[in-house]
Write a protein that holds these residues in place. Structure first.
Motif, PDB file in Angstrom:
ATOM      1  N   ASN A 183       0.817  -1.208   0.000  1.00 42.36           N
ATOM      2  CA  ASN A 183       0.000   0.000   0.000  1.00 42.36           C
ATOM      3  C   ASN A 183       0.858   1.268   0.000  1.00 42.36           C
ATOM      4  N   HIS A 184       2.086   1.157   0.478  1.00 44.44           N
ATOM      5  CA  HIS A 184       3.015   2.289   0.391  1.00 44.44           C
ATOM      6  C   HIS A 184       3.389   2.556  -1.063  1.00 44.44           C
ATOM      7  N   VAL A 185       3.741   1.491  -1.792  1.00 41.44           N
ATOM      8  CA  VAL A 185       4.138   1.650  -3.198  1.00 41.44           C
ATOM      9  C   VAL A 185       2.937   2.038  -4.058  1.00 41.44           C
ATOM     10  N   ASN A 186       1.810   1.372  -3.863  1.00 39.91           N
ATOM     11  CA  ASN A 186       0.655   1.561  -4.743  1.00 39.91           C
ATOM     12  C   ASN A 186      -0.212   2.759  -4.392  1.00 39.91           C
ATOM     13  N   GLN A 187      -0.260   3.107  -3.103  1.00 39.92           N
ATOM     14  CA  GLN A 187      -1.175   4.173  -2.683  1.00 39.92           C
ATOM     15  C   GLN A 187      -0.464   5.348  -2.026  1.00 39.92           C
ATOM     16  N   GLY A 188       0.843   5.236  -1.839  1.00 38.91           N
ATOM     17  CA  GLY A 188       1.577   6.311  -1.183  1.00 38.91           C
ATOM     18  C   GLY A 188       1.330   6.400   0.308  1.00 38.91           C
ATOM     19  N   GLU A 189       0.841   5.325   0.926  1.00 38.71           N
ATOM     20  CA  GLU A 189       0.549   5.341   2.352  1.00 38.71           C
ATOM     21  C   GLU A 189       1.815   5.050   3.157  1.00 38.71           C
ATOM     22  N   ASP A 190       2.023   5.770   4.226  1.00 37.56           N
ATOM     23  CA  ASP A 190       3.223   5.670   5.038  1.00 37.56           C
ATOM     24  C   ASP A 190       3.096   4.516   6.036  1.00 37.56           C
ATOM     25  N   PRO A 191       3.924   3.460   5.921  1.00 43.78           N
ATOM     26  CA  PRO A 191       3.814   2.334   6.862  1.00 43.78           C
ATOM     27  C   PRO A 191       4.064   2.751   8.308  1.00 43.78           C
ATOM     28  N   ALA A 192       5.010   3.657   8.521  1.00 40.27           N
ATOM     29  CA  ALA A 192       5.312   4.091   9.884  1.00 40.27           C
ATOM     30  C   ALA A 192       4.111   4.795  10.507  1.00 40.27           C
ATOM     31  N   LYS A 193       3.416   5.602   9.723  1.00 38.90           N
ATOM     32  CA  LYS A 193       2.227   6.289  10.229  1.00 38.90           C
ATOM     33  C   LYS A 193       1.132   5.280  10.574  1.00 38.90           C
ATOM     34  N   ALA A 194       0.963   4.279   9.702  1.00 39.72           N
ATOM     35  CA  ALA A 194      -0.040   3.247   9.985  1.00 39.72           C
ATOM     36  C   ALA A 194       0.288   2.509  11.271  1.00 39.72           C
ATOM     37  N   ARG A 228      13.966  -6.367   1.360  1.00 39.12           N
ATOM     38  CA  ARG A 228      14.454  -5.611   2.515  1.00 39.12           C
ATOM     39  C   ARG A 228      13.431  -4.598   3.043  1.00 39.12           C
ATOM     40  N   PRO A 229      12.713  -3.828   2.190  1.00 41.95           N
ATOM     41  CA  PRO A 229      11.750  -2.864   2.756  1.00 41.95           C
ATOM     42  C   PRO A 229      10.693  -3.505   3.648  1.00 41.95           C
ATOM     43  N   VAL A 230      10.278  -4.726   3.311  1.00 44.44           N
ATOM     44  CA  VAL A 230       9.287  -5.415   4.148  1.00 44.44           C
ATOM     45  C   VAL A 230       9.904  -5.791   5.493  1.00 44.44           C
ATOM     46  N   LEU A 231      11.146  -6.273   5.472  1.00 43.20           N
ATOM     47  CA  LEU A 231      11.826  -6.606   6.724  1.00 43.20           C
ATOM     48  C   LEU A 231      12.046  -5.353   7.572  1.00 43.20           C
ATOM     49  N   ASP A 232      12.290  -4.222   6.919  1.00 42.59           N
ATOM     50  CA  ASP A 232      12.469  -2.972   7.671  1.00 42.59           C
ATOM     51  C   ASP A 232      11.183  -2.556   8.370  1.00 42.59           C
ATOM     52  N   ILE A 233      10.028  -2.772   7.709  1.00 41.56           N
ATOM     53  CA  ILE A 233       8.748  -2.456   8.354  1.00 41.56           C
ATOM     54  C   ILE A 233       8.536  -3.394   9.545  1.00 41.56           C
ATOM     55  N   THR A 235      10.896  -4.642  11.393  1.00 40.56           N
ATOM     56  CA  THR A 235      11.763  -4.121  12.449  1.00 40.56           C
ATOM     57  C   THR A 235      11.128  -2.915  13.135  1.00 40.56           C
ATOM     58  N   ASP A 236      10.505  -2.031  12.347  1.00 39.88           N
ATOM     59  CA  ASP A 236       9.822  -0.872  12.915  1.00 39.88           C
ATOM     60  C   ASP A 236       8.704  -1.330  13.845  1.00 39.88           C
ATOM     61  N   LEU A 237       7.907  -2.304  13.407  1.00 37.50           N
ATOM     62  CA  LEU A 237       6.834  -2.815  14.257  1.00 37.50           C
ATOM     63  C   LEU A 237       7.412  -3.416  15.538  1.00 37.50           C
ATOM     64  N   ALA A 238       8.493  -4.199  15.396  1.00 37.75           N
ATOM     65  CA  ALA A 238       9.090  -4.859  16.560  1.00 37.75           C
ATOM     66  C   ALA A 238       9.760  -3.878  17.505  1.00 37.75           C
ATOM     67  N   SER A 239      10.050  -2.649  17.024  1.00 35.17           N
ATOM     68  CA  SER A 239      10.593  -1.629  17.918  1.00 35.17           C
ATOM     69  C   SER A 239       9.501  -1.020  18.790  1.00 35.17           C
ATOM     70  N   ARG A 240       8.249  -1.204  18.394  1.00 31.33           N
ATOM     71  CA  ARG A 240       7.107  -0.653  19.131  1.00 31.33           C
ATOM     72  C   ARG A 240       6.492  -1.674  20.076  1.00 31.33           C
ATOM     73  N   VAL A 241       6.474  -2.939  19.660  1.00 29.27           N
ATOM     74  CA  VAL A 241       5.906  -4.006  20.475  1.00 29.27           C
ATOM     75  C   VAL A 241       6.499  -5.324  19.989  1.00 29.27           C
ATOM     76  N   ARG A 242       6.739  -6.218  20.905  1.00 28.45           N
ATOM     77  CA  ARG A 242       7.232  -7.531  20.502  1.00 28.45           C
ATOM     78  C   ARG A 242       6.053  -8.358  20.008  1.00 28.45           C
ATOM     79  N   PRO A 243       6.013  -8.701  18.722  1.00 24.40           N
ATOM     80  CA  PRO A 243       4.839  -9.428  18.210  1.00 24.40           C
ATOM     81  C   PRO A 243       4.754 -10.830  18.801  1.00 24.40           C
ATOM     82  N   PRO A 244       3.543 -11.291  19.161  1.00 21.85           N
ATOM     83  CA  PRO A 244       3.395 -12.645  19.700  1.00 21.85           C
ATOM     84  C   PRO A 244       3.844 -13.743  18.732  1.00 21.85           C
ATOM     85  N   GLY A 245       3.728 -13.482  17.441  1.00 23.66           N
ATOM     86  CA  GLY A 245       4.142 -14.455  16.436  1.00 23.66           C
ATOM     87  C   GLY A 245       4.409 -13.769  15.115  1.00 23.66           C
TER      88      GLY A 245
END
Length: 486
Positions: A183-194, A228-233, A235-245
């Motif tokens: 959705n970032h590439v196709n719609q210009g939506e910011d993953p970090a903001k989401a 890599r961009p998907v792995l970076d997102i 990492t960003d998510l994991a910096s906010r909360v440790r995902p259960p899975g």
């Protein structure tokens, strides 16, 4: 929420490799692809070893204008019980449209299509999620989807939409970071903001998958390495909360097991780079929500929120002391999450009618060649329409592998020509039958031997002729006689 660990999507093509793969804590299986009474032996062995199996539905259409189908809900519940699953998952999407709400023929997309992020779309989705929660024996988590196109006049961002959905229903979230990248590439939506706007304490687990970019459009193929961009997102998510899975999805074009293991290791490393501690998973996120979005600060306390202008009227956002242990809402005796107090029942009849008209117009443009609805990007509609037709051809070739063999290199062109004139109105197996019927009734293919093979294939799979005398039925029986060669 149960700690799941690192997992991989179980598929028959890689079943043996998954069983031997080190470090796989759990697997996810497409719910519609397993029979509760006859589970694959590979899944049985995994369960005996203590590996968690989660059923992942793809056909419920919770974002559609109609209420969820009771039969589909029963089927999903049966699979959850047969697999001993701790939860089930589905998508925030619509997959069919038309029918009684629009007094038109029902159309099937054969694909997950985006729900408009409007108040109507949210109200209908919330009610459909509650209906599903009541029918299921275990908690439900819903997934954000990838989109090639967006609806005009949307009222909420993806993060706001998901936030309100979780708050109003108590549903858990399956966050697909690959879809955020799409959705970032196709719609210009910011993953970090989401991510900043999400109720992180509601996350059940995370999907990671690969895709490819063509002509400026990202295709979420599940058939390519994770970029890599998907792995970076992640990492960003994991910096906010440790995902259960976290789970790797791969649906086709399967690489060697060693490459899949390498991708799993890259996913683990991405989570470790994020570095969120266990204390954050336990609810150590404090939020203040306003009309501009979410202001986030970390603390050692529970989940606390204050709302001004950003939430729906009457939404009771409550602290962790009023919720279940994982901070996502009250539970009944079976451990299911319910809606928050203060969430009043809403009359969705008008919203369903408006949503039905919009979704039917969009799907008709995509699969039946009707004019594009006002406000949609016609170029993107064309990309999506071609993608839907290509997927139909690919899936029919899988459910009826004899057809590409009989038709040879002409299969794909013949099917795409058929798809332009015949929208899908049922499942893929019915699609295969109707494709063959259309060929035979047109006297095709020209090769007599191929026609005989197709007729024999059709006869083996067709049912008995109905015993009625209406004109439409008489015409159908006449067509059947042609197909049977009588």
């Amino acid at each position: 929420m149960q700690r799941l660990g690192t997992g991989i999507g179980w598929r028959p093509e890689i079943a043996d490799a998954v069983e031997r793969m080190p470090g796989v804590d759990w697997v996810e299986v497409v719910a519609e692809n397993v029979c509760p009474a006859h589970l694959p032996e590979s899944l049985r062995r995994l369960r005996e070893r203590g590996v968690t199996v989660v059923p992942h539905g793809v056909s419920l259409g919770l974002g559609g204008a109609e209420r969820p189908d009771e039969g589909r809900l029963r089927a999903l519940a049966e699979r959850a019980e047969a697999l001993g699953a701790p939860l089930v998952t589905e998508h925030i999407a619509f997959v069919r449209a038309g029918g009684p709400l629009t007094a038109s023929d029902r159309l099937e997309a054969g694909h997950l299509l985006p729900v408009p992020r409007t108040r109507d779309g949210l109200d209908v989705l919330c009610e459909n999620v509650r209906i599903a929660q009541e029918a299921l024996p275990v908690p439900l988590a819903v997934e954000n989807i990838a989109a090639l196109l967006s609806w005009p006049d949307e009222e909420l961002t993806e993060g706001q939409f998901l936030y309100e959905l979780a708050d109003r229903t108590g549903v858990r979230l399956l966050i697909d970071v690959a879809n955020l990248h799409t959705n970032h590439v196709n719609q210009g939506e910011d993953p970090a903001k989401a991510l900043a706007e999400l109720p992180l304490e509601a996350i059940a687990y995370v999907h990671v998958a690969g895709g490819f970019e063509r002509d400026g459009v990202w295709h979420d193929s599940h058939a390519h390495p994770v970029p890599r961009p998907v792995l970076d997102i992640l990492t960003d998510l994991a910096s906010r909360v440790r995902p259960p899975g976290v789970l790797l999805e791969r649906d086709e074009n399967f690489p060697d097991p060693a490459e899949l293991e390498h991708e799993l290791e890259a996913i683990r490393e991405a989570v470790l780079r994020g570095g969120a501690g266990d204390e954050k998973l336990g609810g150590g996120v404090r939020r203040s929500v306003n009309a501009g979005g979410v202001n986030r600060s970390d603390s050692g306390g529970g989940v606390r929120r204050s709302v001004s202008g950003g939430g729906a009227e009457g939404d009771g956002m409550r602290g962790a002391e009023d919720t279940g242990a994982d901070g996502v809402g009250p539970r009944d005796g079976g451990g299911r999450v319910g809606p928050r107090e203060g969430e009043a029942a809403r009359d969705t009849r008008g919203a369903r009618q408006r949503l039905a008209l919009g979704q039917t117009a969009l799907l008709s443009a995509l699969v039946a060649g009707t004019p594009a609805p006002q406000g949609f990007d016609r170029v993107r509609l064309g990309v999506q329409a071609r993608a839907l037709a290509a997927k139909r051809a690919d899936v029919v070739a899988k459910v009826a592998p004899e057809l590409p063999v009989v038709l040879g290199s002409g299969y794909r062109a013949a099917f795409l020509a058929y798809a332009q004139r015949h929208p899908m109105r049922g499942g893929y197996r019915r699609d295969a039958m109707e494709f063959v019927e259309s060929l035979l009734l047109a006297g095709r293919p020209q090769d007599a031997a191929a026609r005989r093979e197709l007729r024999a294939w059709w006869r083996e799979r067709s049912g008995p002729a109905p015993r009625h005398h209406r004109p439409a039925v008489r015409a159908a029986r006449a067509a059947r006689r042609v197909l049977l060669g009588r």
